[in-house]
Design a protein around this motif. Structure first.
Motif, PDB file in Angstrom:
ATOM      1  N   ARG A   9       0.829  -1.206   0.000  1.00  0.00           N
ATOM      2  CA  ARG A   9       0.000   0.000   0.000  1.00  0.00           C
ATOM      3  C   ARG A   9       0.863   1.255   0.000  1.00  0.00           C
ATOM      4  O   ARG A   9       0.563   2.234  -0.676  1.00  0.00           O
ATOM      5  CB  ARG A   9      -0.967  -0.004   1.185  1.00  0.00           C
ATOM      6  CG  ARG A   9      -2.103  -0.993   1.038  1.00  0.00           C
ATOM      7  CD  ARG A   9      -3.182  -0.798   2.086  1.00  0.00           C
ATOM      8  NE  ARG A   9      -2.703  -0.903   3.447  1.00  0.00           N
ATOM      9  CZ  ARG A   9      -2.643  -2.039   4.149  1.00  0.00           C
ATOM     10  NH1 ARG A   9      -3.065  -3.169   3.616  1.00  0.00           N
ATOM     11  NH2 ARG A   9      -2.200  -2.033   5.387  1.00  0.00           N
ATOM     12  N   LEU A  13       0.994   4.211  -2.781  1.00  0.00           N
ATOM     13  CA  LEU A  13       0.908   5.627  -2.414  1.00  0.00           C
ATOM     14  C   LEU A  13       2.047   6.417  -3.040  1.00  0.00           C
ATOM     15  O   LEU A  13       1.835   7.499  -3.592  1.00  0.00           O
ATOM     16  CB  LEU A  13       0.924   5.779  -0.895  1.00  0.00           C
ATOM     17  CG  LEU A  13       0.961   7.196  -0.342  1.00  0.00           C
ATOM     18  CD1 LEU A  13      -0.288   7.959  -0.740  1.00  0.00           C
ATOM     19  CD2 LEU A  13       1.109   7.165   1.161  1.00  0.00           C
ATOM     20  N   LEU A  28      -5.686   3.659 -10.833  1.00  0.00           N
ATOM     21  CA  LEU A  28      -6.541   2.941  -9.885  1.00  0.00           C
ATOM     22  C   LEU A  28      -7.561   2.073 -10.612  1.00  0.00           C
ATOM     23  O   LEU A  28      -7.811   0.937 -10.214  1.00  0.00           O
ATOM     24  CB  LEU A  28      -7.251   3.921  -8.958  1.00  0.00           C
ATOM     25  CG  LEU A  28      -6.346   4.652  -7.979  1.00  0.00           C
ATOM     26  CD1 LEU A  28      -7.122   5.724  -7.242  1.00  0.00           C
ATOM     27  CD2 LEU A  28      -5.707   3.674  -7.014  1.00  0.00           C
ATOM     28  N   THR A  60      -8.197  -2.780  -0.720  1.00  0.00           N
ATOM     29  CA  THR A  60      -7.637  -1.450  -0.489  1.00  0.00           C
ATOM     30  C   THR A  60      -8.638  -0.364  -0.846  1.00  0.00           C
ATOM     31  O   THR A  60      -9.421  -0.507  -1.766  1.00  0.00           O
ATOM     32  CB  THR A  60      -6.357  -1.272  -1.345  1.00  0.00           C
ATOM     33  OG1 THR A  60      -5.447  -2.318  -1.011  1.00  0.00           O
ATOM     34  CG2 THR A  60      -5.701   0.058  -1.113  1.00  0.00           C
ATOM     35  N   VAL A  62      -8.675   3.836  -1.669  1.00  0.00           N
ATOM     36  CA  VAL A  62      -7.819   4.976  -2.002  1.00  0.00           C
ATOM     37  C   VAL A  62      -8.681   6.225  -2.078  1.00  0.00           C
ATOM     38  O   VAL A  62      -9.701   6.241  -2.762  1.00  0.00           O
ATOM     39  CB  VAL A  62      -7.083   4.754  -3.343  1.00  0.00           C
ATOM     40  CG1 VAL A  62      -6.203   5.947  -3.664  1.00  0.00           C
ATOM     41  CG2 VAL A  62      -6.261   3.475  -3.301  1.00  0.00           C
ATOM     42  N   VAL A  88      -4.154   5.882   1.234  1.00  0.00           N
ATOM     43  CA  VAL A  88      -4.289   4.485   0.840  1.00  0.00           C
ATOM     44  C   VAL A  88      -4.418   3.680   2.124  1.00  0.00           C
ATOM     45  O   VAL A  88      -3.522   3.681   2.956  1.00  0.00           O
ATOM     46  CB  VAL A  88      -3.062   4.000   0.023  1.00  0.00           C
ATOM     47  CG1 VAL A  88      -3.222   2.551  -0.361  1.00  0.00           C
ATOM     48  CG2 VAL A  88      -2.875   4.862  -1.219  1.00  0.00           C
TER      49      VAL A  88
END
Length: 96
Positions: A9, A13, A28, A60, A62, A88
């Protein structure tokens, strides 16, 4: 692909932080076929516009935060957004 762990993660980022909003959004959307746009340019506080994507296959979430500024040019009002913050974080089911 399994859920992303904390290190992965952080890597995501770092990749996103060097991009503008449209490139980050495209990145994404390409990461997870089952991506879900939770909200788009939602004004949850003054001067901050948030766009959130859930990536369920990767476990995840975001959030892209933009600042907004209106500018006048030759009598026309233009809105300019600038990507200022990225978050994130794991989805609730991701414990890694």
């Amino acid at each position: 692909m399994p859920n992303l762990n904390a290190e992965q993660r952080q890597k995501l980022l770092n990749e996103l932080s060097g991009m503008n909003f449209n490139k980050a959004k495209a990145k994404l959307r390409s990461l997870d076929q089952k991506n879900r746009l939770v909200f788009f340019r939602n004004a949850q506080s003054v001067g901050r516009w948030m766009t959130r994507y859930d990536l369920p296959t990767l476990g995840t979430r975001v959030t892209l935060v933009e600042t907004h500024q209106d500018t006048a040019n030759k009598g026309k009002l233009r809105s300019e957004f600038e990507l200022s913050e990225i978050s994130v974080e794991p989805l609730p089911g991701n414990v890694s």
